[in-house]
Design a protein around this motif. Structure first.
Motif, PDB file in Angstrom:
ATOM      1  N   VAL A  17     -18.958  11.927  32.738  1.00 11.68           N
ATOM      2  CA  VAL A  17     -18.717  11.337  31.604  1.00 11.68           C
ATOM      3  C   VAL A  17     -18.763  12.855  30.975  1.00 11.68           C
ATOM      4  CG1 VAL A  17     -20.563  10.734  30.065  1.00 11.68           C
ATOM      5  CG2 VAL A  17     -20.402   9.464  31.474  1.00 11.68           C
ATOM      6  N   ILE A  18     -18.321  13.152  29.574  1.00  9.68           N
ATOM      7  CA  ILE A  18     -18.765  13.991  29.021  1.00  9.68           C
ATOM      8  C   ILE A  18     -19.192  13.804  27.614  1.00  9.68           C
ATOM      9  CG2 ILE A  18     -15.986  14.360  29.953  1.00  9.68           C
ATOM     10  CD1 ILE A  18     -14.903  13.832  26.988  1.00  9.68           C
ATOM     11  N   ALA A  19     -19.312  14.908  26.930  1.00  9.67           N
ATOM     12  CA  ALA A  19     -20.632  14.935  25.538  1.00  9.67           C
ATOM     13  C   ALA A  19     -19.406  16.199  24.887  1.00  9.67           C
ATOM     14  CB  ALA A  19     -21.859  15.307  25.640  1.00  9.67           C
ATOM     15  N   VAL A  20     -18.752  16.255  23.654  1.00 12.35           N
ATOM     16  CA  VAL A  20     -19.065  16.898  22.534  1.00 12.35           C
ATOM     17  C   VAL A  20     -19.761  16.988  21.790  1.00 12.35           C
ATOM     18  CG1 VAL A  20     -16.604  17.109  23.606  1.00 12.35           C
ATOM     19  CG2 VAL A  20     -17.466  15.963  21.021  1.00 12.35           C
ATOM     20  N   THR A  21     -20.201  18.691  21.441  1.00 10.20           N
ATOM     21  CA  THR A  21     -20.958  18.771  20.541  1.00 10.20           C
ATOM     22  C   THR A  21     -20.276  20.165  18.913  1.00 10.20           C
ATOM     23  OG1 THR A  21     -22.024  21.080  21.370  1.00 10.20           O
ATOM     24  CG2 THR A  21     -22.894  18.489  21.579  1.00 10.20           C
ATOM     25  N   HIS A  22     -21.078  19.449  17.712  1.00 12.75           N
ATOM     26  CA  HIS A  22     -20.896  20.679  16.802  1.00 12.75           C
ATOM     27  C   HIS A  22     -21.145  21.384  17.456  1.00 12.75           C
ATOM     28  CE1 HIS A  22     -20.615  22.468  13.269  1.00 12.75           C
ATOM     29  NE2 HIS A  22     -19.282  21.849  12.476  1.00 12.75           N
ATOM     30  N   PRO A  23     -19.618  22.797  17.309  1.00 10.64           N
ATOM     31  CA  PRO A  23     -20.454  24.333  18.165  1.00 10.64           C
ATOM     32  C   PRO A  23     -22.051  24.697  17.449  1.00 10.64           C
ATOM     33  CG  PRO A  23     -18.119  24.232  17.392  1.00 10.64           C
ATOM     34  CD  PRO A  23     -18.544  23.060  16.509  1.00 10.64           C
ATOM     35  N   ASP A  24     -22.324  24.547  15.682  1.00 16.92           N
ATOM     36  CA  ASP A  24     -23.695  24.622  15.110  1.00 16.92           C
ATOM     37  C   ASP A  24     -25.080  23.307  15.984  1.00 16.92           C
ATOM     38  OD1 ASP A  24     -22.328  26.808  14.643  1.00 16.92           O
ATOM     39  OD2 ASP A  24     -21.750  25.602  11.806  1.00 16.92           O
ATOM     40  N   ASN A  25     -24.680  22.437  16.525  1.00 20.41           N
ATOM     41  CA  ASN A  25     -25.540  21.438  16.887  1.00 20.41           C
ATOM     42  C   ASN A  25     -26.329  22.592  18.573  1.00 20.41           C
ATOM     43  OD1 ASN A  25     -27.326  19.364  17.890  1.00 20.41           O
ATOM     44  ND2 ASN A  25     -25.746  18.343  16.922  1.00 20.41           N
ATOM     45  N   ARG A  26     -27.187  23.043  17.942  1.00 18.82           N
ATOM     46  CA  ARG A  26     -27.982  23.264  18.869  1.00 18.82           C
ATOM     47  C   ARG A  26     -29.120  22.767  19.560  1.00 18.82           C
ATOM     48  NH1 ARG A  26     -24.013  27.173  18.791  1.00 18.82           N
ATOM     49  NH2 ARG A  26     -24.550  28.984  17.879  1.00 18.82           N
ATOM     50  N   ALA A  27     -29.442  22.265  18.623  1.00 18.71           N
ATOM     51  CA  ALA A  27     -30.034  20.483  20.019  1.00 18.71           C
ATOM     52  C   ALA A  27     -29.477  19.863  20.536  1.00 18.71           C
ATOM     53  CB  ALA A  27     -30.442  19.276  18.012  1.00 18.71           C
ATOM     54  N   SER A  28     -28.020  19.419  20.322  1.00 15.10           N
ATOM     55  CA  SER A  28     -27.283  18.558  21.204  1.00 15.10           C
ATOM     56  C   SER A  28     -26.599  19.870  22.001  1.00 15.10           C
ATOM     57  CB  SER A  28     -26.486  17.746  20.180  1.00 15.10           C
ATOM     58  OG  SER A  28     -27.111  16.587  19.851  1.00 15.10           O
ATOM     59  N   GLN A  29     -27.048  19.927  21.900  1.00 12.30           N
ATOM     60  CA  GLN A  29     -26.456  21.072  23.034  1.00 12.30           C
ATOM     61  C   GLN A  29     -27.369  21.544  24.382  1.00 12.30           C
ATOM     62  OE1 GLN A  29     -24.404  24.804  21.269  1.00 12.30           O
ATOM     63  NE2 GLN A  29     -23.407  23.633  20.137  1.00 12.30           N
ATOM     64  N   ALA A  30     -28.838  21.697  23.450  1.00 12.32           N
ATOM     65  CA  ALA A  30     -30.160  21.646  24.627  1.00 12.32           C
ATOM     66  C   ALA A  30     -29.874  20.555  25.075  1.00 12.32           C
ATOM     67  CB  ALA A  30     -31.270  22.146  23.287  1.00 12.32           C
ATOM     68  N   VAL A  31     -30.550  19.141  24.612  1.00 15.50           N
ATOM     69  CA  VAL A  31     -29.793  17.715  25.135  1.00 15.50           C
ATOM     70  C   VAL A  31     -29.490  18.177  26.671  1.00 15.50           C
ATOM     71  CG1 VAL A  31     -29.806  15.715  25.500  1.00 15.50           C
ATOM     72  CG2 VAL A  31     -31.210  17.186  23.156  1.00 15.50           C
ATOM     73  N   CYS A  32     -27.823  17.986  26.301  1.00 13.99           N
ATOM     74  CA  CYS A  32     -26.461  18.680  27.308  1.00 13.99           C
ATOM     75  C   CYS A  32     -27.553  18.832  28.463  1.00 13.99           C
ATOM     76  CB  CYS A  32     -25.675  18.497  27.188  1.00 13.99           C
ATOM     77  SG  CYS A  32     -24.643  17.789  25.704  1.00 13.99           S
ATOM     78  N   ARG A  33     -27.864  20.369  27.748  1.00 20.34           N
ATOM     79  CA  ARG A  33     -28.743  21.078  29.300  1.00 20.34           C
ATOM     80  C   ARG A  33     -29.610  20.695  29.890  1.00 20.34           C
ATOM     81  NH1 ARG A  33     -26.390  25.246  25.194  1.00 20.34           N
ATOM     82  NH2 ARG A  33     -25.281  26.502  25.909  1.00 20.34           N
ATOM     83  N   ARG A  34     -30.154  20.216  29.356  1.00 18.02           N
ATOM     84  CA  ARG A  34     -32.067  19.073  30.006  1.00 18.02           C
ATOM     85  C   ARG A  34     -31.199  18.107  30.788  1.00 18.02           C
ATOM     86  NH1 ARG A  34     -34.134  20.162  24.497  1.00 18.02           N
ATOM     87  NH2 ARG A  34     -33.863  18.369  23.978  1.00 18.02           N
ATOM     88  N   LEU A  35     -30.067  17.654  30.276  1.00 18.28           N
ATOM     89  CA  LEU A  35     -29.397  16.504  31.056  1.00 18.28           C
ATOM     90  C   LEU A  35     -29.160  16.899  33.067  1.00 18.28           C
ATOM     91  CD1 LEU A  35     -28.223  14.429  28.286  1.00 18.28           C
ATOM     92  CD2 LEU A  35     -30.191  13.664  29.659  1.00 18.28           C
ATOM     93  N   GLY A  36     -28.515  18.419  32.958  1.00 20.82           N
ATOM     94  CA  GLY A  36     -27.573  18.670  33.682  1.00 20.82           C
ATOM     95  C   GLY A  36     -26.290  19.051  33.795  1.00 20.82           C
ATOM     96  N   MET A  37     -26.045  18.902  32.223  1.00 25.49           N
ATOM     97  CA  MET A  37     -23.828  18.620  32.232  1.00 25.49           C
ATOM     98  C   MET A  37     -24.073  19.917  32.013  1.00 25.49           C
ATOM     99  SD  MET A  37     -24.472  15.806  29.281  1.00 25.49           S
ATOM    100  CE  MET A  37     -22.353  15.307  29.649  1.00 25.49           C
ATOM    101  N   ALA A  38     -22.767  20.456  33.015  1.00 27.02           N
ATOM    102  CA  ALA A  38     -22.154  21.447  33.364  1.00 27.02           C
ATOM    103  C   ALA A  38     -21.639  21.985  31.611  1.00 27.02           C
ATOM    104  CB  ALA A  38     -21.374  21.374  33.715  1.00 27.02           C
ATOM    105  N   TYR A  39     -21.253  22.559  31.360  1.00 28.39           N
ATOM    106  CA  TYR A  39     -20.769  23.598  30.171  1.00 28.39           C
ATOM    107  C   TYR A  39     -19.370  24.168  30.329  1.00 28.39           C
ATOM    108  CZ  TYR A  39     -19.609  26.577  25.870  1.00 28.39           C
ATOM    109  OH  TYR A  39     -19.166  26.641  24.849  1.00 28.39           O
ATOM    110  N   LEU A  40     -18.840  23.687  29.590  1.00 28.32           N
ATOM    111  CA  LEU A  40     -17.267  24.254  30.294  1.00 28.32           C
ATOM    112  C   LEU A  40     -16.376  24.738  28.586  1.00 28.32           C
ATOM    113  CD1 LEU A  40     -16.153  20.163  31.020  1.00 28.32           C
ATOM    114  CD2 LEU A  40     -16.848  21.649  32.698  1.00 28.32           C
TER     115      LEU A  40
END
Length: 181
Positions: A134-157
């Motif tokens: 599964v992937i997630a894409v976030t707007h570059p300025d959406n720090r809150a959703s990026q933090a959720v992705c990191r808390r989920l253990g998603m790898a930043y590509l």
């Protein structure tokens, strides 16, 4: 469409009775500002009902768009999606369709860990149904959703323009493969 349950939340199909909440949620610029390349606010109940009908029309054993509610009292708090992600114009067709995970919550529900909990429950459910990535894409300025992705253990590509005709920060999560003994 199934219901997904976590300790504090239920992800359930949207209902016509949810139209007032959806209108309130998506008429707020602070909620929709990072959604898509041309975010727009919702203006009327008819638009909310049409959106609910589109969300309910997804008939798939894994994919869906759910209303997020609290388990204790059924209070609506947001929207959750797990669905094929649209490619940007000019991207080569014929590649396997990727599946995105996404969320947006009412501002009254921000800061409680609900997005992380909803996504964790949905990913566990999806991986148990055979989804492997599964992937997630976030707007570059959406720090809150990026933090959720990191808390989920998603790898930043990194940054990509492959989806939604705009630059996005790309994250991925893969199902844990069983270890062979």
């Amino acid at each position: 469409m199934r219901t997904i349950v976590s300790d504090r939340l239920r992800l359930r199909p949207w209902q016509d009775e949810d139209a007032a909440f959806l209108l309130d949620l998506e008429s707020r610029w602070e909620v929709v500002r990072f959604l898509g390349s041309q975010p727009t606010i919702m203006h009327d109940r008819e638009s909310a009902l049409a959106s609910i009908a589109r969300r309910r029309a997804i008939d798939d054993p894994v994919h869906g768009i759910w209303a997020i509610t609290t388990a204790a009292d059924g209070r609506l708090i947001g929207n959750f999606l797990l669905k094929p992600i649209p490619l940007s114009a000019g991207e080569p067709a014929g590649t396997p369709t990727e599946v995105e995970v996404g969320w947006h919550l009412h501002p009254d529900s921000w800061g409680h860990g609900y997005a992380t909990e909803a996504a964790s429950a949905a990913l566990t459910d999806a991986f148990s149904r055979g989804l492997t990535r599964v992937i997630a894409v976030t707007h570059p300025d959406n720090r809150a959703s990026q933090a959720v992705c990191r808390r989920l253990g998603m790898a930043y590509l990194g940054r990509t323009t492959k989806y939604y005709d705009m630059p996005n920060e790309l994250f991925e999560s893969e199902a844990v493969k069983p270890q062979l003994v």
